[in-house]
Design a protein around this motif. Structure first.
Motif, PDB file in Angstrom:
ATOM      1  N   LEU A 681       0.848  -1.203   0.000  1.00  0.00           N
ATOM      2  CA  LEU A 681       0.000   0.000   0.000  1.00  0.00           C
ATOM      3  C   LEU A 681       0.874   1.240   0.000  1.00  0.00           C
ATOM      4  CD1 LEU A 681      -2.721  -1.025   2.597  1.00  0.00           C
ATOM      5  CD2 LEU A 681      -2.878  -1.082   0.100  1.00  0.00           C
ATOM      6  N   VAL A 682       0.518   2.184  -0.859  1.00  0.00           N
ATOM      7  CA  VAL A 682       1.251   3.450  -0.924  1.00  0.00           C
ATOM      8  C   VAL A 682       0.243   4.595  -0.897  1.00  0.00           C
ATOM      9  CG1 VAL A 682       3.188   2.486  -2.192  1.00  0.00           C
ATOM     10  CG2 VAL A 682       1.243   3.454  -3.442  1.00  0.00           C
ATOM     11  N   GLY A 683       0.703   5.741  -0.531  1.00  0.00           N
ATOM     12  CA  GLY A 683      -0.163   6.921  -0.490  1.00  0.00           C
ATOM     13  C   GLY A 683       0.022   7.681   0.811  1.00  0.00           C
ATOM     14  N   PRO A 684      -0.502   8.894   0.899  1.00  0.00           N
ATOM     15  CA  PRO A 684      -0.280   9.738   2.088  1.00  0.00           C
ATOM     16  C   PRO A 684      -0.969   9.225   3.351  1.00  0.00           C
ATOM     17  CG  PRO A 684      -1.845  10.767   0.594  1.00  0.00           C
ATOM     18  CD  PRO A 684      -1.300   9.593  -0.137  1.00  0.00           C
ATOM     19  N   ASN A 685      -1.978   8.358   3.188  1.00  0.00           N
ATOM     20  CA  ASN A 685      -2.738   7.926   4.356  1.00  0.00           C
ATOM     21  C   ASN A 685      -2.480   6.470   4.743  1.00  0.00           C
ATOM     22  OD1 ASN A 685      -3.903  10.452   4.540  1.00  0.00           O
ATOM     23  ND2 ASN A 685      -5.738   9.877   3.371  1.00  0.00           N
ATOM     24  N   VAL A 686      -1.319   5.968   4.368  1.00  0.00           N
ATOM     25  CA  VAL A 686      -1.034   4.553   4.642  1.00  0.00           C
ATOM     26  C   VAL A 686      -1.120   4.249   6.133  1.00  0.00           C
ATOM     27  CG1 VAL A 686       0.782   2.803   4.582  1.00  0.00           C
ATOM     28  CG2 VAL A 686       0.367   4.229   2.584  1.00  0.00           C
ATOM     29  N   CYS A 687      -0.653   5.175   6.962  1.00  0.00           N
ATOM     30  CA  CYS A 687      -0.572   4.897   8.388  1.00  0.00           C
ATOM     31  C   CYS A 687      -1.928   4.779   9.063  1.00  0.00           C
ATOM     32  CB  CYS A 687       0.267   5.965   9.089  1.00  0.00           C
ATOM     33  SG  CYS A 687      -0.577   7.545   9.295  1.00  0.00           S
ATOM     34  N   LEU A 688      -2.984   5.268   8.400  1.00  0.00           N
ATOM     35  CA  LEU A 688      -4.280   5.262   9.073  1.00  0.00           C
ATOM     36  C   LEU A 688      -5.249   4.226   8.489  1.00  0.00           C
ATOM     37  CD1 LEU A 688      -6.298   6.843   6.928  1.00  0.00           C
ATOM     38  CD2 LEU A 688      -5.237   8.855   7.874  1.00  0.00           C
ATOM     39  N   VAL A 689      -4.768   3.412   7.572  1.00  0.00           N
ATOM     40  CA  VAL A 689      -5.663   2.450   6.926  1.00  0.00           C
ATOM     41  C   VAL A 689      -6.351   1.567   7.956  1.00  0.00           C
ATOM     42  CG1 VAL A 689      -5.762   0.421   5.423  1.00  0.00           C
ATOM     43  CG2 VAL A 689      -4.448   2.436   4.726  1.00  0.00           C
ATOM     44  N   ASP A 690      -5.591   0.978   8.852  1.00  0.00           N
ATOM     45  CA  ASP A 690      -6.195   0.060   9.818  1.00  0.00           C
ATOM     46  C   ASP A 690      -7.179   0.784  10.719  1.00  0.00           C
ATOM     47  OD1 ASP A 690      -4.695  -1.958   8.751  1.00  0.00           O
ATOM     48  OD2 ASP A 690      -3.105  -1.822  10.253  1.00  0.00           O
ATOM     49  N   ASP A 691      -6.784   1.963  11.189  1.00  0.00           N
ATOM     50  CA  ASP A 691      -7.673   2.708  12.094  1.00  0.00           C
ATOM     51  C   ASP A 691      -8.945   3.145  11.368  1.00  0.00           C
ATOM     52  OD1 ASP A 691      -5.786   2.392  14.022  1.00  0.00           O
ATOM     53  OD2 ASP A 691      -5.047   4.452  13.960  1.00  0.00           O
ATOM     54  N   ALA A 692      -8.801   3.621  10.133  1.00  0.00           N
ATOM     55  CA  ALA A 692      -9.967   4.084   9.386  1.00  0.00           C
ATOM     56  C   ALA A 692     -10.903   2.929   9.062  1.00  0.00           C
ATOM     57  CB  ALA A 692      -9.516   4.786   8.110  1.00  0.00           C
ATOM     58  N   THR A 693     -10.320   1.786   8.668  1.00  0.00           N
ATOM     59  CA  THR A 693     -11.158   0.622   8.363  1.00  0.00           C
ATOM     60  C   THR A 693     -11.925   0.177   9.597  1.00  0.00           C
ATOM     61  OG1 THR A 693      -9.557  -0.065   6.681  1.00  0.00           O
ATOM     62  CG2 THR A 693     -11.130  -1.716   7.467  1.00  0.00           C
ATOM     63  N   ALA A 694     -11.245   0.172  10.740  1.00  0.00           N
ATOM     64  CA  ALA A 694     -11.911  -0.227  11.982  1.00  0.00           C
ATOM     65  C   ALA A 694     -12.996   0.763  12.369  1.00  0.00           C
ATOM     66  CB  ALA A 694     -10.878  -0.342  13.097  1.00  0.00           C
ATOM     67  N   ALA A 695     -12.738   2.046  12.141  1.00  0.00           N
ATOM     68  CA  ALA A 695     -13.728   3.065  12.490  1.00  0.00           C
ATOM     69  C   ALA A 695     -14.967   2.936  11.617  1.00  0.00           C
ATOM     70  CB  ALA A 695     -13.111   4.450  12.327  1.00  0.00           C
ATOM     71  N   ILE A 696     -14.760   2.646  10.331  1.00  0.00           N
ATOM     72  CA  ILE A 696     -15.911   2.465   9.437  1.00  0.00           C
ATOM     73  C   ILE A 696     -16.741   1.280   9.905  1.00  0.00           C
ATOM     74  CG2 ILE A 696     -16.570   1.828   7.091  1.00  0.00           C
ATOM     75  CD1 ILE A 696     -14.126   3.454   6.108  1.00  0.00           C
ATOM     76  N   GLY A 697     -16.066   0.178  10.236  1.00  0.00           N
ATOM     77  CA  GLY A 697     -16.804  -0.988  10.722  1.00  0.00           C
ATOM     78  C   GLY A 697     -17.560  -0.692  11.998  1.00  0.00           C
ATOM     79  N   TYR A 698     -16.934   0.054  12.884  1.00  0.00           N
ATOM     80  CA  TYR A 698     -17.593   0.402  14.155  1.00  0.00           C
ATOM     81  C   TYR A 698     -18.846   1.244  13.914  1.00  0.00           C
ATOM     82  CZ  TYR A 698     -18.405   2.984  18.494  1.00  0.00           C
ATOM     83  OH  TYR A 698     -18.991   3.552  19.598  1.00  0.00           O
ATOM     84  N   LEU A 699     -18.728   2.258  13.056  1.00  0.00           N
ATOM     85  CA  LEU A 699     -19.862   3.153  12.817  1.00  0.00           C
ATOM     86  C   LEU A 699     -20.996   2.429  12.092  1.00  0.00           C
ATOM     87  CD1 LEU A 699     -17.902   6.387  11.779  1.00  0.00           C
ATOM     88  CD2 LEU A 699     -19.083   5.957  13.948  1.00  0.00           C
ATOM     89  N   ARG A 700     -20.658   1.524  11.182  1.00  0.00           N
ATOM     90  CA  ARG A 700     -21.706   0.768  10.502  1.00  0.00           C
ATOM     91  C   ARG A 700     -22.416  -0.159  11.484  1.00  0.00           C
ATOM     92  NH1 ARG A 700     -18.470  -0.687   4.869  1.00  0.00           N
ATOM     93  NH2 ARG A 700     -19.083   1.225   3.740  1.00  0.00           N
ATOM     94  N   GLY A 701     -21.640  -0.662  12.408  1.00  0.00           N
ATOM     95  CA  GLY A 701     -22.245  -1.563  13.385  1.00  0.00           C
ATOM     96  C   GLY A 701     -23.209  -0.860  14.315  1.00  0.00           C
ATOM     97  N   LEU A 702     -23.073   0.453  14.465  1.00  0.00           N
ATOM     98  CA  LEU A 702     -23.991   1.175  15.354  1.00  0.00           C
ATOM     99  C   LEU A 702     -25.418   1.136  14.839  1.00  0.00           C
ATOM    100  CD1 LEU A 702     -21.879   4.355  16.242  1.00  0.00           C
ATOM    101  CD2 LEU A 702     -22.308   2.352  17.677  1.00  0.00           C
ATOM    102  N   SER A 703     -25.588   1.077  13.522  1.00  0.00           N
ATOM    103  CA  SER A 703     -26.942   1.057  12.961  1.00  0.00           C
ATOM    104  C   SER A 703     -27.649  -0.255  13.235  1.00  0.00           C
ATOM    105  CB  SER A 703     -26.888   1.321  11.457  1.00  0.00           C
ATOM    106  OG  SER A 703     -26.178   0.278  10.794  1.00  0.00           O
ATOM    107  N   LYS A 704     -26.875  -1.306  13.500  1.00  0.00           N
ATOM    108  CA  LYS A 704     -27.484  -2.606  13.736  1.00  0.00           C
ATOM    109  C   LYS A 704     -27.899  -2.780  15.195  1.00  0.00           C
ATOM    110  CE  LYS A 704     -24.618  -4.668  10.113  1.00  0.00           C
ATOM    111  NZ  LYS A 704     -23.574  -5.684   9.798  1.00  0.00           N
ATOM    112  N   LYS A 705     -27.408  -1.883  16.067  1.00  0.00           N
ATOM    113  CA  LYS A 705     -27.731  -2.024  17.489  1.00  0.00           C
ATOM    114  C   LYS A 705     -29.058  -1.364  17.815  1.00  0.00           C
ATOM    115  CE  LYS A 705     -22.912  -2.271  18.949  1.00  0.00           C
ATOM    116  NZ  LYS A 705     -21.856  -1.703  19.806  1.00  0.00           N
TER     117      LYS A 705
END
Length: 705
Positions: A681-705
């Motif tokens: 993976l290359v690009g200016p936001n490489v360091c936040l990929v894991d955090d951003a992916t986890a945050a998206i999953g967390y926020l999507r999961g809020l709609s199911k609760k």
């Protein structure tokens, strides 16, 4: 801006400090080369310039970017440009151009005038000879006639805004300047979105303000004519008709006080003003607009007529009195006496006092006056009922009476001189019995009773005032400099644009300034005008500590507003801290919350400590603020903080911002012979990929609760 010798213009920002010499030789907007500095004021810099293509001289006024961010200052600047753009007359300054500079500053290019303000002429010469004064006034009126024809009211005609130049053989050719508060007579673009400073105040300069302008009433061009008449009065006498250090008092004088005859306002040793000239000025100074000249052309015609008809007579013109003063006649149309009082007790006593006066009107015998005996002079007891009018007094045998007081003369008889058929005109004795005016005794009684009643009313008023409703002491607001104080002198210099002089006065009186909130305010204004913002904030802070109520000062609030719009971000933080935390200005919190979501990341970060300290976190649109951080912050680790902040909000709308961040990350495959392709993976936001992916999953999961 660009240097004059550049082939590829280099943009240079307007300096926030210094005297502006660093811009000399620059070309503004590719049009105007800055040749010399003409001055620096609270709003910016003024340069002598050359319009390159036409090779003509010009004056370029540059508004600082920090002030251009202030709606009040910017609107006044734009209003001046729009107003002058409508005017094309020899007696009005001409505008050439208006525009923006890359750093946000604005400029206005105008006709360069070589001469001096009328204010300087008056200060140096005092009284101006009638012929010269009328000539200058005629030029002003010609300019006003054109302004009014363009459906504009200038609203600030004063000596500082009249510039005298040489025009052909005319060395006193008048030019009208400063259309910053010009007002259209009808709705126009000058009104669109324009909000001038000091809302709720009457615009203009109090010494030259028409009564209707001072009262905030509707006005037309006759308000300018009143100001022109005040100018005429001042030129002819050396002093304006009304003056006070208290601006509200001056405005009150214009609305209610009769204009003093010119002989009372002449400078020491001044020459009397011809009556015909004073009379034409007097008409321009009437309180009611309908009593003034109907137009500048009418006023001008009278001035030109006076110029053609010299009058050397000394004047004794009676100026108009205020209309509808609220006073009532002492004796009404019914013949009865009516007295009004300012207190309930006086009102209760009015009936008995009026009765006493009415009784006196029917009294036939006043008390006999006291006799006066002078050595060598034979005096007789004056017959009752006599009154004198500056004529010789005689006794019963006709001998002259001298040495009577005015009260005693009320009882002295006067007789016609022998054979004159009229009042006595000599001291010759008259053997005839004295003639007595029948109604004089009744009048004397009336005068005595009126005098006694006046004393009674005075005593009643004094008692009521002292025992019931004491007049509250008049105190000077803490943001208003006391007369004759260092703060007052510095403020006067500042209002005349002499910032250096204002600072010199304050520096010379440091002990006084240190303990005076008004002086600290003025010091803050001076520092702000010099763009010494940290020092200005320090002075404002001291003023607010000494007297918290100075927070309502309009100039203080305007200066803080301008500082928060600058790009000096430590100053932005301090200015917002003062503006929001120590004033009640409703615009302060609004501007702070807008800065929290500003597209400039440095500004957003500068205001966050203020938001936290002022406990306004729940009023900020953090979704927008953190989304901007995610897109702009550097380095990547800082953007990871933005991801965490968006996740904490628990708002599913943040998913879109997170996904946009991930689009800046792309996979790159490398092939090594004998091995499977490697994905990187290359690009200016490489360091936040894991955090951003986890945050998206967390926020999507809020709609199911």
């Amino acid at each position: 801006m660009a240097r004059a010798d550049s082939t590829d213009p280099v943009e240079t920002p307007v300096p926030l400090e210094g005297d502006g010499h660093e811009l000399l030789g620059m070309v503004v907007d590719g049009r105007y080369r800055l040749d010399a500095t003409l001055g620096r004021g609270g709003m910016g810099l003024v340069y002598r310039a050359t319009q390159i293509r036409l090779r003509r001289a010009a004056a370029v006024k540059i508004l600082h970017p920090s002030l251009a961010a202030s709606p009040d200052v910017r609107n006044r600047f734009e209003r001046e440009a729009l107003a002058i753009g409508k005017i094309d007359h020899p007696n009005c300054v001409s505008v050439y151009d208006v525009g923006w500079l890359p750093d946000g500053a604005r400029y206005l290019a105008m006709e360069l005038l070589e001469g001096r303000p009328l204010a300087d002429v008056l200060e140096q010469e005092g009284q101006i000879a009638p012929g010269r004064a009328l000539h200058i006034l005629a030029g002003i009126l010609r300019g006003l006639a054109h302004i009014h024809a363009a459906k504009l009211i200038h609203r600030d005609i004063k000596p500082e805004n009249i510039f005298l130049i040489r025009h052909g053989q005319d060395e006193d050719f008048a030019k009208i300047l400063d259309f910053g508060i010009a007002k259209p007579m009808e709705a126009s673009e000058l009104d669109d979105g324009v909000k001038l400073t000091q809302a709720g105040m009457a615009f203009g300069t109090p010494i030259y303000m028409a009564p209707e302008q001072a009262l905030g009433n509707p006005m037309d061009g006759r308000a300018d004519l009143y100001a022109a008449a005040v100018l005429g009065y001042e030129m002819l006498c050396g002093h304006p008709p009304f003056y006070s250090d208290d601006k509200l008092e001056v405005m009150s004088m214009h609305t209610a006080k009769p204009v003093p005859p010119m002989r009372q306002r002449l400078v020491r040793g001044g020459r009397p003003v011809p009556s015909s000239i004073e009379r034409l000025i007097a008409r321009g100074l009437t309180k009611k607009p309908s009593d003034r000249y109907a137009s500048a052309e009418d006023f001008l015609a009278e001035v030109e007529s006076a110029l053609r008809t010299p009058d050397g007579g000394v004047t004794d013109v009676v100026f108009d009195r205020p209309h509808d003063t609220g006073s009532l006649p002492l004796v009404g149309s019914d013949g009865e006496v009516h007295i009004t009082g300012g207190t309930a007790l006086a009102a209760d006593a009015s009936d008995s006092i009026a009765d006493a006066i009415n009784d006196a009107l029917s009294t036939t015998e006043p008390a006999p006056p006291t006799r006066v005996v002078m050595p060598g002079v034979k005096l007789a007891t004056p017959p009752a009922g006599g009154v004198g009018l500056g004529l010789p007094y005689t006794g019963p045998s006709g001998e002259p009476i001298f040495g009577l007081t005015p009260q005693q003369r009320l009882g002295a008889a006067f007789v016609p001189a022998p054979g004159s058929g009229g009042m006595a005109s000599s001291l010759e004795p008259d053997p005839r019995p004295p003639t007595v005016i029948p109604h004089v005794r009744k009048r004397l009684g009336l005068y005595l009773v009126i005098g006694a009643c006046a004393i009674a009313i005075g005593v009643v008023g004094a008692v009521v005032t002292s025992n019931m409703t004491r007049e509250p002491e008049v105190t000077t607001p803490p943001n208003v400099p006391a007369p004759e104080s260092a703060a007052h002198q510095a403020n006067e210099a500042l209002e005349h644009g002499d910032v250096a002089r204002a600072l010199q006065i304050l520096d010379a009186n440091k002990p006084e300034v240190a303990a005076d909130p008004a002086a600290q305010l003025v010091l803050g204004h001076v520092r702000a005008a010099r763009n010494e913002n940290p020092l200005a904030l320090e002075a404002y802070g001291k003023a607010l500590t000494l007297a918290p109520t100075v927070e309502s000062d309009d100039r203080l609030r305007a200066a803080l507003r301008a500082m928060t719009a600058s790009r000096d971000y430590p100053v932005v933080t301090q200015a917002f801290e003062t503006w929001v935390g120590r004033t009640l200005d409703p615009e302060a919190k609004k501007a702070l919350l807008q800065s929290a979501v500003n597209n400039d990341i440095a500004r957003r970060k500068a205001v966050r400590p203020v938001i936290e300290r002022q406990k306004l976190e729940d009023q900020v649109d953090w979704l927008s603020a953190y989304s901007l951080d995610l897109a702009q912050d550097e380095p990547c680790e800082a953007r990871r903080t933005a991801v965490a902040s968006l996740r904490t909000l628990g708002d599913q709308r943040a998913i879109a911002a997170l996904q946009r961040a991930l689009t800046k990350v792309k996979p790159v495959y490398t092939r090594v012979k004998g091995h499977r392709p490697t994905r990187t993976l290359v690009g200016p936001n490489v360091c936040l990929v894991d955090d951003a992916t986890a945050a998206i999953g967390y926020l999507r999961g809020l709609s199911k609760k």
